[in-house]
Design an enzyme around this catalytic site. Structure first.
Site, PDB file in Angstrom:
ATOM      1  N   HIS A 139       0.850  -1.158  -0.088  1.00  0.00           N
ATOM      2  CA  HIS A 139       0.646   0.647   0.066  1.00  0.00           C
ATOM      3  C   HIS A 139       0.753   1.393   0.287  1.00  0.00           C
ATOM      4  O   HIS A 139       1.124   1.782   1.175  1.00  0.00           O
ATOM      5  CB  HIS A 139      -1.313   0.269   1.020  1.00  0.00           C
ATOM      6  CG  HIS A 139      -1.514   1.022   0.997  1.00  0.00           C
ATOM      7  ND1 HIS A 139      -3.195   0.960   1.869  1.00  0.00           N
ATOM      8  CD2 HIS A 139      -1.839   2.196   0.726  1.00  0.00           C
ATOM      9  CE1 HIS A 139      -3.932   2.035   1.503  1.00  0.00           C
ATOM     10  NE2 HIS A 139      -3.168   2.843   0.940  1.00  0.00           N
ATOM     11  N   LYS A 222      -6.674   0.307  -8.461  1.00  0.00           N
ATOM     12  CA  LYS A 222      -6.615   0.229  -7.127  1.00  0.00           C
ATOM     13  C   LYS A 222      -8.486   1.297  -7.127  1.00  0.00           C
ATOM     14  O   LYS A 222      -8.906   2.495  -8.080  1.00  0.00           O
ATOM     15  CB  LYS A 222      -5.687   1.220  -7.243  1.00  0.00           C
ATOM     16  CG  LYS A 222      -6.304   2.846  -5.414  1.00  0.00           C
ATOM     17  CD  LYS A 222      -6.248   1.191  -4.507  1.00  0.00           C
ATOM     18  CE  LYS A 222      -6.891   1.528  -2.771  1.00  0.00           C
ATOM     19  NZ  LYS A 222      -6.025   2.631  -2.239  1.00  0.00           N
ATOM     20  N   HIS A 224     -10.273   3.589  -5.329  1.00  0.00           N
ATOM     21  CA  HIS A 224     -10.491   4.406  -4.009  1.00  0.00           C
ATOM     22  C   HIS A 224     -12.053   5.498  -4.127  1.00  0.00           C
ATOM     23  O   HIS A 224     -12.272   6.243  -5.293  1.00  0.00           O
ATOM     24  CB  HIS A 224      -9.229   5.826  -4.066  1.00  0.00           C
ATOM     25  CG  HIS A 224      -9.102   5.739  -2.863  1.00  0.00           C
ATOM     26  ND1 HIS A 224     -10.005   6.718  -2.334  1.00  0.00           N
ATOM     27  CD2 HIS A 224      -7.658   5.710  -2.361  1.00  0.00           C
ATOM     28  CE1 HIS A 224      -8.931   7.597  -1.650  1.00  0.00           C
ATOM     29  NE2 HIS A 224      -8.252   6.635  -1.376  1.00  0.00           N
ATOM     30  N   HIS A 251     -10.964   1.264  -1.619  1.00  0.00           N
ATOM     31  CA  HIS A 251     -10.161   1.488  -0.835  1.00  0.00           C
ATOM     32  C   HIS A 251     -12.167   1.971  -1.020  1.00  0.00           C
ATOM     33  O   HIS A 251     -12.336   2.763  -1.521  1.00  0.00           O
ATOM     34  CB  HIS A 251      -9.857   3.173  -0.610  1.00  0.00           C
ATOM     35  CG  HIS A 251     -10.373   4.150   0.374  1.00  0.00           C
ATOM     36  ND1 HIS A 251      -9.056   4.105   1.183  1.00  0.00           N
ATOM     37  CD2 HIS A 251     -11.925   4.935   1.229  1.00  0.00           C
ATOM     38  CE1 HIS A 251      -9.303   5.682   1.384  1.00  0.00           C
ATOM     39  NE2 HIS A 251     -10.603   5.346   1.577  1.00  0.00           N
ATOM     40  N   HIS A 277      -6.980  -1.150   4.353  1.00  0.00           N
ATOM     41  CA  HIS A 277      -7.081  -0.592   5.843  1.00  0.00           C
ATOM     42  C   HIS A 277      -8.546  -1.178   6.250  1.00  0.00           C
ATOM     43  O   HIS A 277      -9.117  -0.358   6.638  1.00  0.00           O
ATOM     44  CB  HIS A 277      -7.171   0.960   6.025  1.00  0.00           C
ATOM     45  CG  HIS A 277      -7.200   2.202   5.268  1.00  0.00           C
ATOM     46  ND1 HIS A 277      -8.511   1.422   4.367  1.00  0.00           N
ATOM     47  CD2 HIS A 277      -6.686   2.381   4.411  1.00  0.00           C
ATOM     48  CE1 HIS A 277      -8.408   2.201   3.315  1.00  0.00           C
ATOM     49  NE2 HIS A 277      -7.090   3.146   2.635  1.00  0.00           N
ATOM     50  N   HIS A 325      -6.699  13.772   2.911  1.00  0.00           N
ATOM     51  CA  HIS A 325      -7.632  13.895   2.038  1.00  0.00           C
ATOM     52  C   HIS A 325      -8.311  14.905   1.307  1.00  0.00           C
ATOM     53  O   HIS A 325      -9.407  15.103   0.991  1.00  0.00           O
ATOM     54  CB  HIS A 325      -8.964  13.170   1.688  1.00  0.00           C
ATOM     55  CG  HIS A 325      -8.557  11.285   2.254  1.00  0.00           C
ATOM     56  ND1 HIS A 325      -8.861  10.813   1.481  1.00  0.00           N
ATOM     57  CD2 HIS A 325      -8.248  10.818   3.460  1.00  0.00           C
ATOM     58  CE1 HIS A 325      -8.093   9.384   1.910  1.00  0.00           C
ATOM     59  NE2 HIS A 325      -8.068   9.441   3.270  1.00  0.00           N
ATOM     60  N   ASP A 365       0.812   2.694   4.271  1.00  0.00           N
ATOM     61  CA  ASP A 365      -0.131   3.851   3.151  1.00  0.00           C
ATOM     62  C   ASP A 365       1.196   4.349   3.815  1.00  0.00           C
ATOM     63  O   ASP A 365       0.448   5.857   4.103  1.00  0.00           O
ATOM     64  CB  ASP A 365      -1.502   3.674   4.338  1.00  0.00           C
ATOM     65  CG  ASP A 365      -2.405   4.483   4.094  1.00  0.00           C
ATOM     66  OD1 ASP A 365      -2.479   4.866   2.011  1.00  0.00           O
ATOM     67  OD2 ASP A 365      -3.458   4.564   4.059  1.00  0.00           O
TER      68      ASP A 365
END
EC number: 3.5.1.5
Length: 572
Positions: A139, A222, A224, A251, A277, A325, A365
């Site tokens: 990750h 991925k 997300h 995610h 996660h 974020h 991460d």
């Protein structure tokens, strides 16, 4: 017959069967299960390099050439710590791969030799040292290239993820979007002594743009939430993965805007998918993303900022999340979004789920709510904390913690390799695999490696003053070695790509120097395939109290007040 005391033997040749070793300053003890160096028929035929030692011409060094079977390098008397065992052995390397694990020496004068030492063989003495497979961090936000040196110095030799540098999209998501960026990142990968693999952006409701990225060379896709992880995007992305034998990492939707965890599970439709996660602080359906731990097709992992749960964990997370974020603390909705992800009940349960083997993998991460140099360290801190709080695992004896140690080492080695289709190349110390090995002095295990081997060549080491008369004087710190330079770098590391990209000739088209290895055998992977970490309990998360139950048992633990592998190792 002459004999030697057990302590003296261990000091000369390293521990043997029945000896125990403490891992750094943790409460974890391992015990040697077998000694492959005894294949000569017993003690007395060990090999060791140095003045007055046995690896000399006509003794344990034969006259054989490389063509006649002599290996390139031997790690002598290593204590191997891997998912399959904790054993003493010599390790032979040839052509950048692990050629043999057993008894090294001169077969012309010694019995039981299966690793031939010749005049062309280099020796790395591992007496008293532990050897593990290079770690895999699955990750990675490729925000800055300096992460790679930091990760290598911690024992990581493979980094998988996405990004294009310090772009806003990369700060938040592990995706390298589109063929142009994919080509540039694959070209950049040639500069680093690290196995690298990139994920494309999987958030799309139609397949063409995803196939385009797979054919450009990404090893997976991925999904997300910041790009919109809707049921239609999930289903479409997995359709493309099924068609190309690649993996999807997810995610999911923290805000539950396009559906709840049940809708995501339904959209996945029983297909293999990596859940990052999984506890949820890093993102995912609030408050019950942990439900996926009970699904056989979800391959769950943790990122390291919540691991292990300590008295400081909750305090740092909200601010960390706001930055990662692109949120604004002055906007009430943004703050509520951040706070919905930070739950002490699910964070406490996460430690226990790891100890039960229900969460299967560790990752970082990196720079996006995680620390790239602390995957290995935090994994062993969690194992220590769980031993103190939960006691011995039923599989372990009173003398050692071997099973718990195998469970935890698998979380950052073989299991991410299996999940991402690279276990044929890396992830364990087994014959035929790429020789990515980490040598640890036991007192520094899990926190500061001694030597890092990439593809059979030393790429980094704890090295003293280059102007000193010997290698050991201070300051000792991590320095790149010859395996990190020139043409050796490209020949010592791999870049993982899709089968479609390899078939499309991207190596020649992009002008790549590193060996490209295609991912494979991914789409049928299930949680039961993950070593020592395949437990799939029935998960229940109370929507009001956030209490977590697995198979009806309440999961919780106290936050740690102090931990091993901390201040005493970082005074300078």
């Amino acid at each position: 017959m002459a004999t030697i005391g057990r302590r003296a033997y261990a000091e000369i040749f390293g521990p043997t069967v029945g000896d125990r070793v403490r891992l750094a300053d943790t409460d974890l003890l391992i015990e040697v299960e077998a000694d492959y160096t005894l294949r000569a028929g017993g003690y007395g035929e060990e090999v060791k390099f140095g003045g007055g030692k046995t690896i000399r011409d006509g003794m344990a060094q034969s006259q054989r050439t490389r063509a006649q079977g002599a290996v390139d390098t031997v790690l002598t008397n290593a204590l191997i710590l891997d998912h399959w065992g904790i054993v003493k052995a010599d390790i032979g390397l040839k052509d950048g791969r692990i050629a043999a694990i057993g008894k090294a020496g001169n077969p012309d004068v010694q019995p039981g030799v299966d690793i031939v030492i010749g005049p062309g063989t280099e020796i790395i003495s591992c007496e008293g040292n532990i050897v593990t497979a290079g770690g895999i961090d699955s990750h990675i936000h490729f925000i800055c290239p300096q992460q790679i040196e930091e990760a290598l110095a911690s024992g990581i030799t493979t980094m998988l993820g996405g990004g294009t540098g310090p772009a806003t999209g990369t700060f938040a998501t592990t995706a390298t979007p589109g063929p142009w960026h994919i080509e540039r990142m694959l070209q950049a990968a040639d500069a680093f002594p690290m196995n690298l693999g990139f994920l494309g952006k999987g958030n799309a409701s139609l397949p063409d743009a995803l196939h385009e990225q797979i054919e450009a060379g990404v090893m997976g896709l991925k999904l997300h939430e910041d790009w919109g992880t809707t049921p239609s995007a999930i289903s479409n992305c997995l359709d493309v993965a099924d068609a190309t034998d690649t993996q999807v990492a997810i995610h999911s939707d923290t805000l539950n805007e396009s559906g709840f965890v049940e809708n995501t599970i339904a959209a996945v439709g029983g297909r293999s998918i990596c859940a990052f996660h999984t506890e949820g602080a890093g993102g995912g359906h609030a408050p019950d993303i942990l439900r996926v731990v009970g699904e056989e097709n979800f391959l769950p992992s943790s990122t390291n900022p919540t691991m292990p749960y300590t008295v400081n964990t909750l305090d740092e997370h909200v601010d960390m999340l706001m930055v990662c974020h692109h949120l604004d603390a002055g906007i009430a909705e943004d703050l509520a979004f951040a706070e919905s992800r930070i739950r002490k009940e699910t964070i406490a349960a996460e430690d226990v789920l790891h100890d039960l083997g229900a969460i299967s993998m560790f990752s970082s991460d990196s720079q996006a709510m995680g620390r790239v140099g602390e995957v290995v360290l935090r994994c062993w801190q969690t194992a220590h904390k769980m031993k103190l709080q939960r006691g011995k695992l039923p599989e372990d004896s009173e003398r050692n913690d071997n099973f718990r140690v195998k469970r935890y080492v698998a979380k950052y080695t073989i299991n991410p390799a299996i999940s991402h289709g690279i276990a044929h190349e890396v992830g364990s110390i087994e014959v035929g695999k790429w020789a990515d090995l980490v040598i640890w002095k036991p007192a520094f295990f899990g926190v500061k490696p001694f030597t890092l081997i990439k593809g059979g060549t030393i790429a980094m080491a704890a090295m003293g003053d280059p102007n000193a008369s010997i290698p050991t004087p201070q300051p000792v710190h991590y320095r790149p070695m010859f395996g990190s330079y020139g043409g050796s770098l490209a020949r010592s590391s791999l870049t993982f790509v899709s089968q479609a990209g390899l078939a499309a000739g991207i190596k020649e088209r992009y002008g790549l120097a590193k060996h490209l290895s295609a991912v494979k055998n991914i789409r049928n992977v299930r949680k039961k395939d993950l070593v020592h970490n395949g437990y799939t309990p029935k998960m229940e998360i109370d929507a009001q109290t956030y209490a977590v139950r697995a198979d009806g048992h309440l999961l919780t633990c106290d936050p740690a007040v102090q931990l091993p592998l901390t201040q005493r190792y970082f005074l300078f």
